[in-house]
Design a protein around this motif. Structure first.
Motif, PDB file in Angstrom:
ATOM      1  N   ASP A  11      16.602 -18.799  85.302  1.00 54.53           N
ATOM      2  CA  ASP A  11      16.744 -19.090  86.738  1.00 54.53           C
ATOM      3  C   ASP A  11      17.098 -17.853  87.558  1.00 54.53           C
ATOM      4  OD1 ASP A  11      16.243 -21.687  86.204  1.00 54.53           O
ATOM      5  OD2 ASP A  11      18.332 -22.343  86.259  1.00 54.53           O
ATOM      6  N   ARG A  12      17.578 -16.826  86.874  1.00 57.11           N
ATOM      7  CA  ARG A  12      18.034 -15.656  87.625  1.00 57.11           C
ATOM      8  C   ARG A  12      17.154 -14.429  87.397  1.00 57.11           C
ATOM      9  NH1 ARG A  12      23.128 -13.965  85.959  1.00 57.11           N
ATOM     10  NH2 ARG A  12      23.375 -15.436  84.243  1.00 57.11           N
ATOM     11  N   LEU A  13      16.036 -14.599  86.685  1.00 55.43           N
ATOM     12  CA  LEU A  13      15.196 -13.440  86.349  1.00 55.43           C
ATOM     13  C   LEU A  13      14.134 -13.141  87.413  1.00 55.43           C
ATOM     14  CD1 LEU A  13      14.753 -13.881  82.504  1.00 55.43           C
ATOM     15  CD2 LEU A  13      15.393 -11.747  83.636  1.00 55.43           C
ATOM     16  N   VAL A  14      13.835 -11.879  87.540  1.00 58.53           N
ATOM     17  CA  VAL A  14      12.720 -11.412  88.368  1.00 58.53           C
ATOM     18  C   VAL A  14      11.979 -10.354  87.544  1.00 58.53           C
ATOM     19  CG1 VAL A  14      12.040 -10.290  90.515  1.00 58.53           C
ATOM     20  CG2 VAL A  14      14.124 -11.641  90.447  1.00 58.53           C
ATOM     21  N   ALA A  74      29.992 -13.579  84.882  1.00 56.98           N
ATOM     22  CA  ALA A  74      28.919 -12.577  84.964  1.00 56.98           C
ATOM     23  C   ALA A  74      27.813 -13.020  85.920  1.00 56.98           C
ATOM     24  CB  ALA A  74      28.343 -12.312  83.582  1.00 56.98           C
ATOM     25  N   ALA A  75      27.527 -14.305  85.934  1.00 59.17           N
ATOM     26  CA  ALA A  75      26.417 -14.808  86.760  1.00 59.17           C
ATOM     27  C   ALA A  75      26.612 -14.446  88.232  1.00 59.17           C
ATOM     28  CB  ALA A  75      26.286 -16.319  86.611  1.00 59.17           C
ATOM     29  N   GLU A  76      27.854 -14.255  88.636  1.00 54.97           N
ATOM     30  CA  GLU A  76      28.123 -13.952  90.053  1.00 54.97           C
ATOM     31  C   GLU A  76      28.223 -12.452  90.332  1.00 54.97           C
ATOM     32  OE1 GLU A  76      30.190 -16.617  88.658  1.00 54.97           O
ATOM     33  OE2 GLU A  76      28.490 -17.805  89.371  1.00 54.97           O
ATOM     34  N   ARG A  77      28.453 -11.634  89.280  1.00 57.53           N
ATOM     35  CA  ARG A  77      28.753 -10.236  89.577  1.00 57.53           C
ATOM     36  C   ARG A  77      27.920  -9.208  88.801  1.00 57.53           C
ATOM     37  NH1 ARG A  77      30.743 -12.453  93.039  1.00 57.53           N
ATOM     38  NH2 ARG A  77      32.816 -12.244  93.981  1.00 57.53           N
ATOM     39  N   PRO A  88      22.534 -12.025  90.163  1.00 59.28           N
ATOM     40  CA  PRO A  88      23.277 -13.077  90.840  1.00 59.28           C
ATOM     41  C   PRO A  88      22.396 -13.695  91.919  1.00 59.28           C
ATOM     42  CG  PRO A  88      24.615 -11.091  90.638  1.00 59.28           C
ATOM     43  CD  PRO A  88      23.229 -10.723  90.219  1.00 59.28           C
ATOM     44  N   GLN A  89      22.550 -14.990  92.141  1.00 63.66           N
ATOM     45  CA  GLN A  89      21.615 -15.731  92.989  1.00 63.66           C
ATOM     46  C   GLN A  89      21.361 -15.105  94.369  1.00 63.66           C
ATOM     47  OE1 GLN A  89      20.559 -18.368  90.855  1.00 63.66           O
ATOM     48  NE2 GLN A  89      18.760 -17.948  92.109  1.00 63.66           N
ATOM     49  N   LYS A 147      32.488 -12.310 102.377  1.00 62.32           N
ATOM     50  CA  LYS A 147      31.207 -12.105 103.045  1.00 62.32           C
ATOM     51  C   LYS A 147      30.110 -11.762 102.031  1.00 62.32           C
ATOM     52  CE  LYS A 147      32.940  -8.996 105.792  1.00 62.32           C
ATOM     53  NZ  LYS A 147      33.132  -7.959 106.833  1.00 62.32           N
ATOM     54  N   SER A 148      28.878 -11.668 102.507  1.00 61.77           N
ATOM     55  CA  SER A 148      27.776 -11.248 101.656  1.00 61.77           C
ATOM     56  C   SER A 148      27.811  -9.725 101.522  1.00 61.77           C
ATOM     57  CB  SER A 148      26.457 -11.688 102.296  1.00 61.77           C
ATOM     58  OG  SER A 148      25.402 -10.849 101.895  1.00 61.77           O
ATOM     59  N   ALA A 149      27.388  -9.222 100.376  1.00 63.35           N
ATOM     60  CA  ALA A 149      27.336  -7.774 100.180  1.00 63.35           C
ATOM     61  C   ALA A 149      25.981  -7.207 100.578  1.00 63.35           C
ATOM     62  CB  ALA A 149      27.634  -7.436  98.722  1.00 63.35           C
ATOM     63  N   LEU A 150      25.085  -8.062 101.042  1.00 65.11           N
ATOM     64  CA  LEU A 150      23.719  -7.602 101.303  1.00 65.11           C
ATOM     65  C   LEU A 150      23.663  -6.555 102.422  1.00 65.11           C
ATOM     66  CD1 LEU A 150      21.555 -10.867 101.109  1.00 65.11           C
ATOM     67  CD2 LEU A 150      22.035  -9.205  99.302  1.00 65.11           C
ATOM     68  N   SER A 151      22.689  -5.694 102.312  1.00 68.77           N
ATOM     69  CA  SER A 151      22.423  -4.695 103.344  1.00 68.77           C
ATOM     70  C   SER A 151      21.831  -5.390 104.574  1.00 68.77           C
ATOM     71  CB  SER A 151      21.421  -3.671 102.823  1.00 68.77           C
ATOM     72  OG  SER A 151      20.171  -4.293 102.602  1.00 68.77           O
ATOM     73  N   GLN A 152      21.703  -4.632 105.641  1.00 67.54           N
ATOM     74  CA  GLN A 152      21.071  -5.215 106.828  1.00 67.54           C
ATOM     75  C   GLN A 152      19.650  -5.680 106.512  1.00 67.54           C
ATOM     76  OE1 GLN A 152      21.582  -2.905 110.454  1.00 67.54           O
ATOM     77  NE2 GLN A 152      23.540  -2.144 109.721  1.00 67.54           N
ATOM     78  N   LEU A 153      18.900  -4.865 105.781  1.00 70.38           N
ATOM     79  CA  LEU A 153      17.543  -5.255 105.394  1.00 70.38           C
ATOM     80  C   LEU A 153      17.587  -6.494 104.514  1.00 70.38           C
ATOM     81  CD1 LEU A 153      14.518  -3.147 104.468  1.00 70.38           C
ATOM     82  CD2 LEU A 153      15.341  -4.752 102.752  1.00 70.38           C
ATOM     83  N   GLY A 154      18.519  -6.495 103.539  1.00 65.43           N
ATOM     84  CA  GLY A 154      18.630  -7.641 102.636  1.00 65.43           C
ATOM     85  C   GLY A 154      18.926  -8.931 103.381  1.00 65.43           C
TER      86      GLY A 154
END
Lengths: 447, 447
Positions: A104-107, A249-252, A275-276, B2-9
């Motif tokens: 579910d978490r693979l790309v 681990a799934a979250e970080r 992580p999702q 908060k989310s750690a995502l970048s602005q693009l993300g």
């Protein structure tokens, strides 16, 4: 008239590796112990031909392989990859790994390199901070440089990063209010490129604990990016579980692996277990990059793995690299003076060497030019260190690769390099005596 | 936290196409006239098998195909591509095209999509402006959205963009001091996706003249990005030269092409012919993306082209699409009411249709839901329009693809859609009469 380039376009420096490559092309007698190319004679030419023949002898399997797929990757390859990671974990004593949740978490990506790019792109804005091993995988430094990121190098010990150095770095970032800009710690955890270091599970766990402790001042997740590119290239059965074993681990944990290096680098297929929120963002951005990894390559890999061909080949490749590592080590013992420090590799494709600190080995050094005159090329250690305002980049080391060179070339290359080192040290000793104050000017490196 | 995502993300939205795809998977009876997938029965399964067999039956050719290559691409494929573009130009009456200089400016990518991404990445910062055809290739809009760019849509006529609309737009940008943020005009110039429009050479030349005129207020080059993805998919011999014929093209024309759509979409190989500063930046950034396009795919394509297999296949594919276009056109004539406006395609994979303006066809419209209830899927025209503050996005059109559907599916899909349209118009007429003020509220679209 000014340039129309974007900030990223203007900022992105040419990779040092392109200069190394063009240098090697210009000298036909040159022996390159620099390239990250893999072993030619073991490339699975017959195996790939047979697999593709099977795949394309039936329109039922051939058509889907030549058609678009989905952005996250071929479901069959995702399932095989999940099962494969689970098996690696089980062999390393981690029996809690769950194939279903991995899937579910693979790309799937065009090599793990693309995964490194995508993850960095979706997590980091210019000015953000990443923590890196000191030294680290220098191609990753290209991504970091291109995105305008700030770096902190964490001292590397024989079993992974120095936890005290990590703690001190995090403490300083906290003090300076910089933790909100810290996004991740990036580490190549198995047979690291460039040093060959394998990180112990305990260190991975302790490092993640530390990152989580400091998260409260970051106010967002700080990820541990485990680049496991060389996990399958150990000479012996691997015994360290990945960071995926850690609870939570799934979250970080961002985990990246590749099929290219162990199988065939011309078949660019890697993967990330994410992580999702990171995975969702990576898939969206990958859709914009290329819609998904070339389906023909994914079908080929799926067939290689499910037929067992991949594993048979892997055994061969690991034996081959073990032999070439032995060959390099034995040549080093023969041709290098004792002042050169190094460790015998346990996997991967590299030997990392430290010369006396007075010997500058960088791209612009006289020593590097001398080695080139002797038709031998290495990767200067300096380019494997992230720019870190707290220290100069150490400049007395080198990475040697036995990946692509033949045993004969390895022996001859090491002999040439041994001559360069020997002559250099002889010439240098009187200079060091007479120029001591000047030689000390640069200050000792911190590695 | 908060989310750690970048602005693009954080900014990058899920592509509408992923929603379309998941929708089609959930309905087994669904006929999708939406997908950009190519024709399955003509996929060159046997040809690819034979080419790979040859390539991999000799270690001399097999090993390089399975090894890393250089970031800009396989030299043999670059040369073949340069010669191919030159030939296309000659056939279109441009005899000044110079293969040698083309080769110096080429980059091979994982599909032309990757090229679109790389070019946008190295040219555009968030807040920068791009000009797009109205309507345009909607997947490119995903890249634009992800990078936080502003758009201006230029009205499309039957032979390319409306030059008056371009001039007016440029004039307004000048007036507002926004030209320094304008980086390029992006146009799909042959059998455009989605409308099928081919841009005349004269319009390309006039458009570039106009861009150059306004450059003095931009203080940097404003590029003309010619996406020629469908150039080889015309049903007749192509007679329009590309913008490469324009004097000074080497400095201002970004030209992208692809081998994936004409040959096999599972083999992701495209290319870009770029002005030198753009090319240099693209190669640097591509080095960070993936070091270069999968070598196996490049060797396969080089062999397909040099052996003539590619051209033989191309004839077959063009005939097939011409037949399927005829099939769709004839079904439209049979099943659609006369108020639906459309043009017969001369190449590519799409028919663009305009319904009466009162019929909303967007993703969230009742009409779209009704079509789905009837198990037929189309691409709503609305998602092919860039967000442009000067106008609402027209919402009464649709793109139909005959790329992947079989002739039987095309006929049945059009019949189903015809029923939906017919019923809708019958139901709507009394409503329109009673609700006229409300129906006019949205205002007329500008297309």
């Amino acid at each position: 008239m000014k340039s129309a380039l974007s900030q990223l376009g203007r900022r992105t420096a040419p990779p040092p590796v392109s200069w190394l490559m063009s240098t090697s092309l210009a000298r036909p007698r040159l022996i390159s112990l620099a390239a990250g190319f893999t072993d030619n004679p073991t490339l699975p030419v017959d195996e790939v031909r047979d697999l593709l023949n099977e795949l394309l002898s039936d329109r039922g399997t051939g058509e889907p392989a030549l058609q678009y797929g989905s952005t996250q990757g071929l479901p069959a390859l995702i399932d095989l990859t999940a099962a494969r990671i689970q098996l690696l974990e089980q062999k390393a004593g981690n029996h809690s790994a769950d194939k279903e949740r991995f899937a579910d978490r693979l790309v799937i990506a065009h090599g793990s390199q693309q995964l490194l790019y995508l993850v960095t792109e979706v997590l980091c804005d210019p000015g953000d901070i990443v923590l890196l091993e000191d030294p680290t995988y220098f191609v990753y430094l290209g991504i970091v440089q291109s995105h305008g990121l700030h770096c902190r190098g964490i001292r590397l010990e024989t079993d992974g990063i120095d936890l005290a150095s990590l703690d001190k770095t995090l403490g300083n970032l906290k003090k300076n209010g910089a933790l909100p800009r810290l996004k991740m710690l990036y580490a190549v955890t198995y047979h690291q490129n460039p040093t060959g270091t394998t990180t112990s599970f305990n260190k991975k766990q302790a490092a993640l604990d530390m990152l989580r402790h400091y998260e409260k001042w970051a106010c967002h997740p700080i990820y541990f990016f485990e680049d496991a590119a060389y996990r399958e290239l150990g000479f012996e059965e691997e015994t360290e579980p990945s960071a995926l074993k850690i609870i939570g681990a799934a979250e970080r944990i961002i985990y990246a692996g590749t099929y290219s290096k162990p199988f065939a680098t011309g078949v660019r297929v890697g993967y990330g277990l994410l992580p999702q929120p990171v995975r969702d963002a990576v898939i969206r951005v990958k859709g914009n990059h290329d819609f998904g990894t070339a389906n023909l390559l994914q079908h080929l890999l799926a067939r290689a793995i499910s037929s067992g061909t991949y594993d048979v080949h892997l055994k061969l490749v690991r034996r081959r690299y073990a032999e070439k590592a032995d060959c390099m080590v034995s040549a080093i013992r023969t041709y290098f003076p004792d002042v050169v420090r190094w460790r015998k590799p346990t996997g991967g494709m590299y030997v990392w060497l430290a010369l006396p600190r007075t010997v500058k080995t960088g791209l612009r050094s006289k020593f590097f030019a001398r080695a080139l005159d002797h038709d031998v090329l290495y990767v200067p250690g300096q380019i494997c260190y992230a720019p870190d305002p707290r220290r100069p980049r150490p400049n007395h080391e080198m990475r040697l690769s036995y990946g692509n060179a033949t045993p004969g070339e390895i022996k001859e290359g090491i002999a040439r390099l041994g001559r360069v080192i020997g002559e250099w040290l002889v010439e240098e000793s009187p200079r060091r005596l007479s120029l001591r104050p000047k030689a000390c000017n640069g200050g000792p490196s911190s590695s």
